[in-house]
Motif scaffolding. Structure first.
Motif, short mmCIF file in Angstrom:
data_model
loop_
_atom_site.label_atom_id
_atom_site.label_comp_id
_atom_site.label_asym_id
_atom_site.label_seq_id
_atom_site.Cartn_x
_atom_site.Cartn_y
_atom_site.Cartn_z
N SER A 1 5.25 5.01 4.93
CA SER A 1 5.50 5.74 6.18
C SER A 1 6.36 4.93 7.15
O SER A 1 6.84 5.46 8.15
N ASP B 1 -6.66 0.92 -3.09
CA ASP B 1 -5.73 1.59 -2.18
C ASP B 1 -5.65 3.08 -2.53
O ASP B 1 -5.88 3.45 -3.69
N PRO B 2 -5.33 3.95 -1.56
CA PRO B 2 -5.11 5.36 -1.92
C PRO B 2 -4.04 5.52 -2.99
O PRO B 2 -4.09 6.44 -3.80
N TRP C 1 0.97 10.20 7.90
CA TRP C 1 1.69 9.74 6.72
C TRP C 1 2.58 10.86 6.15
O TRP C 1 3.73 10.62 5.78
N SER D 1 0.85 -1.18 0.00
CA SER D 1 0.00 0.00 0.00
C SER D 1 0.89 1.24 0.00
O SER D 1 2.02 1.20 0.50
N MET E 1 0.42 3.56 1.88
CA MET E 1 0.53 3.89 3.29
C MET E 1 1.76 3.23 3.92
O MET E 1 2.29 3.72 4.93
N ALA F 1 -4.81 9.95 9.83
CA ALA F 1 -3.92 9.04 9.12
C ALA F 1 -3.11 9.76 8.06
O ALA F 1 -1.91 9.48 7.87
N THR F 2 -3.73 10.70 7.35
CA THR F 2 -3.02 11.45 6.31
C THR F 2 -1.94 12.33 6.92
O THR F 2 -0.82 12.41 6.40
N LEU G 1 -10.03 9.16 1.67
CA LEU G 1 -10.15 7.73 1.93
C LEU G 1 -9.73 7.33 3.34
O LEU G 1 -10.34 6.44 3.95
N GLU G 2 -8.68 7.97 3.86
CA GLU G 2 -8.09 7.54 5.13
C GLU G 2 -8.38 8.47 6.30
O GLU G 2 -8.18 8.10 7.45
N GLY G 3 -8.82 9.68 6.00
CA GLY G 3 -9.10 10.63 7.07
C GLY G 3 -7.92 11.51 7.42
O GLY G 3 -6.78 11.25 7.01
N MET H 1 -6.02 10.53 -0.55
CA MET H 1 -5.69 9.89 0.72
C MET H 1 -6.52 10.48 1.86
O MET H 1 -7.04 9.76 2.71
#
Length: 356
Positions: free
Chosen positions: A172, A267-268, A208, A167, A169, A204-205, A199-201, A196
């Motif tokens: 990171s 995936d992002p 990352w 991913s 992600m 989380a962004t 999708l991930e909020g 991102m």
């Protein structure tokens, strides 16, 4: 983006500052725009019929569209080139007094900025029929005209398939420190971060991006990042797919050591970015401006995209991708409404992380 007025002046280039007379808005270069003098195409059609296109798409692609459109309709087109956000900022500054009839971009941030300023007319019913819903915003204030896939371009002399991140992600992880690259200041990468965020909020962004500051190397431009991978400076880079295909179609000297990894699985990192086209509400040539976008999204316009040298994806009228590309359906891209992308929050988060 919902608002760009809070951004710092250091992100302007000089031409954008001059055009906006000191207004505090963002002007970041997109990868394909040019600053060459304005061009015209075709002698047919009177001045009253002519339209002006503010163009941030690849110069050669838009010129091919314009040439064929003028040949078919007799409508003359003047092209004013620039980068995505340079031109979107100019349109916001000009407002209803803008001479532009149509705006074309490589990514969606500039389109969203102009839409949020209330400057676009609705796209025609024909355009909406030609472009599937997933390739245009739900608002129908503009439309997708092309697409590009996010990829991890990696050094195939150093990495095997089982060593690649599953991913985006995963980059990171401290294990990737100093091993990958990107071009964070460009509109290309900021569109990926927008996806991102959706999708991930935010949490989380943000994490990352903070890790990215520690782990990655920054280059100016996707092609430069790919060259760094090819030269062995880094093991991989987040770019859009067409840089690799374009170089391979030429000499391959900047990509022969590089292969592309598609994250897939929604995936992002499998984000497909939409290039946009919109008709300005202030246009005095509404019918002809809509006709131009109808042509671009029609079979003829999308076939020009399919067979041309930009290696972007057609998104309309059932035209398939260039045979050399992974089919769009096989990319397993996440489903995101383009109208929800590219908020000012992306710039805030990247600035807080020290990437801008």
């Amino acid at each position: 983006m919902t608002s760009l007025t809070s951004l710092t002046r250091k992100q302007f280039n000089k031409s954008a500052l001059a055009a906006l007379a000191g207004a505090s808005v963002l002007a970041l270069a997109a990868c394909g725009g040019s600053t060459s003098p304005a061009q015209s195409s075709g002698a047919a059609g009177g001045a009253d019929d002519a339209i002006t296109v503010y163009n941030a798409q690849h110069d050669s692609l838009t010129q091919a569209w314009v040439d064929e459109f003028t040949k078919e309709t007799g409508i003359k087109v003047t092209i004013r080139p620039g980068s995505d956000l340079e031109l979107s900022n100019q349109l916001v500054a000009e407002g209803a007094k803008s001479p532009a009839d149509v705006f074309l971009t490589e990514n969606s941030p500039g389109m969203t900025q102009v839409e949020n300023a209330g400057l676009f007319a609705d796209t025609s019913a024909k355009i909406q029929e030609q472009v599937p819903a997933q390739y245009r915003p739900s608002t129908n204030k503009w439309t997708g005209i092309a697409a590009r896939s996010t990829v991890f371009a990696y050094d195939k002399t150093k990495l095997n398939a089982d060593q690649l991140p599953k991913s985006i992600m995963d980059l990171s992880d401290p294990a990737w420190k100093g091993r990958w690259a990107a071009s964070p200041s460009g509109a290309d990468f900021q569109a990926i971060v927008s996806a991102m965020l959706e999708l991930e909020g935010e949490d989380a962004t943000s994490k990352w991006l903070t890790a990215m500051k520690e782990n990655s190397k920054a280059y100016k431009g996707n092609s430069t990042a790919m060259k760094a991978v090819n030269a062995g400076e880094v093991e991989g880079a987040i770019i859009y797919h067409y840089y690799w295909f374009g170089d391979q179609a030429k000499t391959g000297e900047n990509s022969n050591n590089v292969s592309l990894h598609y994250f897939k699985n929604e995936d992002p990192g499998a984000f497909v970015s939409i290039s946009g086209g919109g008709v300005l509400a202030s246009s005095k040539h509404q019918e002809n401006a809509q006709k131009f976008l109808e042509f671009v999204t029609g079979k003829a316009g999308q076939t020009i995209l399919q067979t041309g040298g930009s290696f972007e994806y057609p998104v309309a009228s059932g035209v398939a991708a260039n045979d050399k590309l992974v089919p769009l359906a096989d990319l397993q891209a996440p489903k995101i409404d383009p109208a929800k992308l590219n908020s000012a929050k992306v710039i805030d988060l990247m600035t807080q992380a020290g990437l801008l």
